[in-house]
Design a protein around this motif. Structure first.
Motif, short mmCIF file in Angstrom:
data_model
loop_
_atom_site.label_atom_id
_atom_site.label_comp_id
_atom_site.label_asym_id
_atom_site.label_seq_id
_atom_site.Cartn_x
_atom_site.Cartn_y
_atom_site.Cartn_z
N GLU A 108 0.82 -1.19 -0.23
CA GLU A 108 -0.08 -0.18 -0.09
C GLU A 108 0.82 1.17 0.09
O GLU A 108 0.52 1.87 -0.64
CB GLU A 108 -0.83 0.07 1.16
N PHE A 109 2.03 1.33 0.76
CA PHE A 109 2.81 2.41 0.96
C PHE A 109 3.60 2.51 -0.49
O PHE A 109 3.41 3.75 -0.80
CB PHE A 109 3.98 2.11 1.94
N ALA A 110 3.99 1.46 -1.26
CA ALA A 110 4.57 1.57 -2.37
C ALA A 110 3.83 2.13 -3.34
O ALA A 110 4.18 2.96 -4.24
CB ALA A 110 5.14 0.39 -2.93
N ARG A 111 2.53 1.72 -3.36
CA ARG A 111 1.49 2.12 -4.36
C ARG A 111 1.12 3.63 -4.34
O ARG A 111 0.81 4.48 -5.08
CB ARG A 111 0.31 1.39 -4.25
N LYS A 112 1.10 4.11 -3.11
CA LYS A 112 0.86 5.42 -2.73
C LYS A 112 2.02 6.34 -3.29
O LYS A 112 1.92 7.59 -3.62
CB LYS A 112 0.85 5.92 -1.05
N LEU A 133 12.30 9.98 -1.47
CA LEU A 133 11.99 10.65 -0.59
C LEU A 133 11.22 11.54 -0.61
O LEU A 133 10.12 12.04 0.18
CB LEU A 133 13.33 10.89 0.23
N GLU A 134 11.15 12.30 -1.82
CA GLU A 134 10.32 13.28 -2.29
C GLU A 134 8.82 13.06 -2.40
O GLU A 134 7.91 13.45 -2.06
CB GLU A 134 10.83 14.08 -3.58
N LYS A 135 8.64 11.56 -3.00
CA LYS A 135 7.37 10.87 -3.14
C LYS A 135 6.58 10.67 -1.71
O LYS A 135 5.59 10.90 -1.70
CB LYS A 135 7.59 9.93 -3.99
N ILE A 136 7.70 10.20 -0.79
CA ILE A 136 7.17 10.02 0.55
C ILE A 136 6.46 11.17 1.11
O ILE A 136 5.31 11.32 1.73
CB ILE A 136 8.05 9.29 1.37
N ALA A 193 3.23 12.28 -0.84
CA ALA A 193 2.23 11.45 -0.70
C ALA A 193 1.47 11.64 0.90
O ALA A 193 0.26 11.40 1.05
CB ALA A 193 2.59 9.86 -0.90
N TYR A 194 2.48 11.89 1.70
CA TYR A 194 2.06 11.81 3.02
C TYR A 194 2.62 13.25 3.91
O TYR A 194 3.62 13.37 4.16
CB TYR A 194 2.77 10.98 4.00
#
Length: 130
Positions: free
Chosen positions: A28-32, A56-59, A62-63
């Motif tokens: 789920e984390f990867a898909r986000k 890191l930027e995507k994390i 996404a959050y």
């Protein structure tokens, strides 16, 4: 005298802590993050890959409630405490922040106690020699 560096947690460990705190699966984390499969994240978590800047930027995109200083350097709380809607945190996230801070304090206390014990032993050894 050798001290362990228990306070410097690897970024891979912080990503695992984040996944646990968000209560999502690695997939789920990867898909986000826009990944179709979780392999890249699994490789990061197991130390086979270092997370790249774009990951890191995507994390952080996404959050948005995640504290970037915590993610990158382990400084501060896991979740932001701001008034902006994008960074609003829930009561549950506040509790996780408090749990994480207590964990950090316990780690620091253990390290200080270990250092204190080592110094006492060295002082006692010096007294016996002198």
């Amino acid at each position: 005298m050798m001290l362990r560096l228990g306070l410097s947690v690897m970024i891979e460990s912080r990503i695992q802590q984040l996944i646990d705190a968000l209560n999502v699966s690695v997939l789920e984390f990867a898909r986000k993050l826009g990944e179709h499969r979780g392999e890249k994240v699994y490789h990061i978590l197991h130390g086979r890959l270092k997370p790249r800047y774009d990951t890191l930027e995507k994390i952080l995109l996404a959050y948005p409630q995640i504290n970037g200083d915590w993610l990158l350097r382990g400084e501060g709380m896991m979740f932001k405490v701001l008034d902006s809607p994008s960074a609003a945190i829930t009561v549950e996230e506040r509790l996780r922040n408090m749990e994480f801070l207590l964990f950090q304090l316990n780690e620091r206390m253990a390290l200080l106690q270990e250092t204190n014990d080592l110094l006492r032993a060295e002082i006692e050894q010096l007294r016996q020699q002198g």
